[in-house]
Design a protein around this motif. Structure first.
Motif, PDB file in Angstrom:
ATOM      1  N   PHE A  79      17.501  62.912   9.029  1.00  0.00           N
ATOM      2  CA  PHE A  79      18.621  62.906   9.976  1.00  0.00           C
ATOM      3  C   PHE A  79      18.786  64.200  10.771  1.00  0.00           C
ATOM      4  CE2 PHE A  79      19.781  59.810   6.648  1.00  0.00           C
ATOM      5  CZ  PHE A  79      19.954  58.684   7.436  1.00  0.00           C
ATOM      6  N   THR A  80      17.921  65.193  10.535  1.00  0.00           N
ATOM      7  CA  THR A  80      17.965  66.383  11.386  1.00  0.00           C
ATOM      8  C   THR A  80      16.699  66.437  12.239  1.00  0.00           C
ATOM      9  OG1 THR A  80      16.897  67.935   9.846  1.00  0.00           O
ATOM     10  CG2 THR A  80      19.279  67.617   9.616  1.00  0.00           C
ATOM     11  N   ALA A  81      16.753  67.251  13.285  1.00  0.00           N
ATOM     12  CA  ALA A  81      15.639  67.410  14.232  1.00  0.00           C
ATOM     13  C   ALA A  81      15.823  68.770  14.895  1.00  0.00           C
ATOM     14  CB  ALA A  81      15.661  66.278  15.260  1.00  0.00           C
ATOM     15  N   PRO A  82      14.833  69.216  15.701  1.00  0.00           N
ATOM     16  CA  PRO A  82      14.964  70.546  16.315  1.00  0.00           C
ATOM     17  C   PRO A  82      16.266  70.800  17.067  1.00  0.00           C
ATOM     18  CG  PRO A  82      12.712  69.809  16.508  1.00  0.00           C
ATOM     19  CD  PRO A  82      13.474  68.665  15.879  1.00  0.00           C
ATOM     20  N   LYS A  83      16.870  69.770  17.616  1.00  0.00           N
ATOM     21  CA  LYS A  83      18.147  69.979  18.304  1.00  0.00           C
ATOM     22  C   LYS A  83      19.308  69.259  17.615  1.00  0.00           C
ATOM     23  CE  LYS A  83      16.132  70.870  22.868  1.00  0.00           C
ATOM     24  NZ  LYS A  83      16.112  70.488  24.304  1.00  0.00           N
ATOM     25  N   ARG A  84      19.082  68.838  16.365  1.00  0.00           N
ATOM     26  CA  ARG A  84      20.133  68.167  15.592  1.00  0.00           C
ATOM     27  C   ARG A  84      20.204  68.837  14.225  1.00  0.00           C
ATOM     28  NH1 ARG A  84      21.473  63.154  17.407  1.00  0.00           N
ATOM     29  NH2 ARG A  84      23.426  63.613  16.323  1.00  0.00           N
ATOM     30  N   VAL A 130      23.397  66.138  10.618  1.00  0.00           N
ATOM     31  CA  VAL A 130      24.030  65.912   9.312  1.00  0.00           C
ATOM     32  C   VAL A 130      25.194  66.878   9.165  1.00  0.00           C
ATOM     33  CG1 VAL A 130      23.772  66.122   6.810  1.00  0.00           C
ATOM     34  CG2 VAL A 130      21.927  65.108   8.149  1.00  0.00           C
ATOM     35  N   TYR A 131      26.335  66.349   8.761  1.00  0.00           N
ATOM     36  CA  TYR A 131      27.473  67.173   8.359  1.00  0.00           C
ATOM     37  C   TYR A 131      27.566  67.070   6.838  1.00  0.00           C
ATOM     38  CZ  TYR A 131      28.462  67.370  13.304  1.00  0.00           C
ATOM     39  OH  TYR A 131      28.350  67.578  14.651  1.00  0.00           O
ATOM     40  N   TYR A 132      27.255  68.173   6.187  1.00  0.00           N
ATOM     41  CA  TYR A 132      27.102  68.176   4.732  1.00  0.00           C
ATOM     42  C   TYR A 132      28.361  68.738   4.080  1.00  0.00           C
ATOM     43  CZ  TYR A 132      25.407  69.730   0.144  1.00  0.00           C
ATOM     44  OH  TYR A 132      25.253  69.961  -1.197  1.00  0.00           O
ATOM     45  N   ARG A 217      16.148  54.970   5.647  1.00  0.00           N
ATOM     46  CA  ARG A 217      15.609  56.123   6.368  1.00  0.00           C
ATOM     47  C   ARG A 217      15.237  57.263   5.420  1.00  0.00           C
ATOM     48  NH1 ARG A 217      19.077  57.370  11.695  1.00  0.00           N
ATOM     49  NH2 ARG A 217      17.462  58.993  11.812  1.00  0.00           N
ATOM     50  N   LEU A 218      15.723  57.233   4.188  1.00  0.00           N
ATOM     51  CA  LEU A 218      15.361  58.259   3.212  1.00  0.00           C
ATOM     52  C   LEU A 218      13.997  57.983   2.582  1.00  0.00           C
ATOM     53  CD1 LEU A 218      18.710  58.648   1.196  1.00  0.00           C
ATOM     54  CD2 LEU A 218      17.991  59.930   3.230  1.00  0.00           C
ATOM     55  N   ARG A 219      13.616  56.721   2.494  1.00  0.00           N
ATOM     56  CA  ARG A 219      12.468  56.324   1.672  1.00  0.00           C
ATOM     57  C   ARG A 219      11.131  56.936   2.093  1.00  0.00           C
ATOM     58  NH1 ARG A 219      15.206  51.110   1.799  1.00  0.00           N
ATOM     59  NH2 ARG A 219      16.430  50.960  -0.118  1.00  0.00           N
ATOM     60  N   PRO A 220      10.830  57.097   3.396  1.00  0.00           N
ATOM     61  CA  PRO A 220       9.486  57.591   3.752  1.00  0.00           C
ATOM     62  C   PRO A 220       9.201  59.030   3.330  1.00  0.00           C
ATOM     63  CG  PRO A 220      10.545  56.524   5.641  1.00  0.00           C
ATOM     64  CD  PRO A 220      11.591  56.721   4.595  1.00  0.00           C
ATOM     65  N   PHE A 221      10.214  59.768   2.902  1.00  0.00           N
ATOM     66  CA  PHE A 221      10.046  61.199   2.695  1.00  0.00           C
ATOM     67  C   PHE A 221       9.848  61.585   1.228  1.00  0.00           C
ATOM     68  CE2 PHE A 221      12.334  60.665   6.680  1.00  0.00           C
ATOM     69  CZ  PHE A 221      11.491  61.367   7.527  1.00  0.00           C
ATOM     70  N   GLY A 222       9.324  60.673   0.432  1.00  0.00           N
ATOM     71  CA  GLY A 222       9.032  60.970  -0.963  1.00  0.00           C
ATOM     72  C   GLY A 222       8.476  59.750  -1.652  1.00  0.00           C
ATOM     73  N   VAL A 223       8.275  59.903  -2.951  1.00  0.00           N
ATOM     74  CA  VAL A 223       7.759  58.814  -3.787  1.00  0.00           C
ATOM     75  C   VAL A 223       8.851  58.424  -4.768  1.00  0.00           C
ATOM     76  CG1 VAL A 223       5.986  58.132  -5.428  1.00  0.00           C
ATOM     77  CG2 VAL A 223       5.408  59.672  -3.548  1.00  0.00           C
TER      78      VAL A 223
END
Length: 332
Positions: A79-84, A130-132, A217-223
């Protein structure tokens, strides 16, 4: 660190010295001989069902993980990116994950009563991804009112998400869990771990709550493999009676005893509702930590924004008695 010296007091990692409950230990012993299988008796499904029933959400709104650090890392990637940016409190927990994908971190001071400032977070970075919200917050142990979370939800960009880290919520008296916002399909992902109240830091179990599209959207970034021992222990812990209220009561009693000592000695501290707190001796944090370590009392990590504050974990009463004895020497 290569291990815990038996004579030392380790109140530096926000661990629960009570360890897993008896029901959880029995579940581990029962399933461990079957550790050659990924999920021999449907451990993951049982855990998801138990979480869904406990939290009042549908089962497809639950994603189990080996602790909550894993989904926090994935949320930064998703959910973050270079400008987010990742927008968080200062001081607050974590926040380093976005750097390697080119994202930034926007750090916003806590309010004067040490809660997150929802309005200031939006103003500081209206384009945040993301607002954490760590609620209660690590390292302060302080609670953020629901109004601040709702303000962010009402004023963020449409595709931004609010990540609420509730690792310490079972210790708190006034923190309102956000599982109801998940059930209401808001742009919220709630993180939980069994590391704290349930005493499973080294066993690893946790989960994320969110709409199915957000969890996807979380699933692709781990096992997604989880240890069956952790899953079995977590399920048994959720079903066990009185574990949370008993442990909360023990922690509260020891913490308040420690606060009474600090007040007697004139040591400033931030009133916490969790199993950690920040104290301020008016000296550089490294100096205080090293002085305690010289007496084999190890306290927690440093936040550079507060150069004289030190985080202390609430241990057993015996451990905190040793902490008090070490503090007596420092203060003398």
């Amino acid at each position: 660190r290569r291990g815990y010296a038996p004579e030392a007091v380790h109140i530096d990692q926000n661990e629960n010295p009570l360890g897993p409950c008896q029901e959880g230990l029995e579940a581990i012993a029962k399933v461990a001989p079957h550790g050659g299988r990924y999920s021999p008796f449907g451990e993951q499904g049982d855990l998801v069902t138990a979480i869904a029933e406990t939290e009042g959400v549908k089962e497809n709104y639950v994603a189990p993980f080996a602790g909550s650090s894993d989904p926090l890392h994935r949320a930064a990637c998703a959910f973050t990116a270079p400008k987010r940016n990742w927008v968080m409190a200062n001081p607050g927990y974590g926040g380093g994950a976005p750097a390697f994908i080119g994202s930034g971190v926007t750090r916003v001071p806590l309010r004067d009563y040490f809660a997150h400032d929802g309005k200031a977070m939006i103003e500081a970075d209206p384009e945040g991804g993301v607002y954490y919200i760590c609620n209660p917050n690590n390292p302060t142990g302080t609670v953020t009112p629901r109004a601040d979370i709702e303000y962010i939800l009402a004023n963020k960009k449409k595709d931004a998400v609010v990540v609420v880290d509730e690792a310490y919520i079972r210790f708190a008296d006034t923190a309102k869990p956000c599982n109801d916002l998940v059930a209401a399909d808001k742009d919220v992902i709630v993180m939980r771990t069994f590391s704290k109240v349930y005493g499973m830091a080294g066993i690893r179990a946790g989960f994320a709550l969110g709409r199915p599209d957000l969890l996807a959207r979380l699933r692709p970034f781990g096992v997604g493999f989880l240890p069956i021992t952790g899953m079995a222990c977590a399920t048994a812990s959720l079903k066990a009676k009185d574990v949370v209220p008993q442990r909360k009561a023990i922690n509260t009693k020891v913490r308040e005893n420690t606060f009474a000592f600090l007040e007697k000695k004139g040591v400033k501290y931030i009133p916490s509702q969790t199993n950690c707190f920040m104290m301020d001796l008016g000296r550089p944090h490294d100096e205080v930590a090293q002085a305690l370590a010289a007496q084999k009392v190890y306290v927690g990590r440093i936040w550079q924004v507060w150069p004289t504050k030190v985080r202390v974990t609430v241990g057993t009463q015996e451990e905190m008695n040793k902490f008090q004895a070490a503090m007596e020497k420092i203060l003398a």
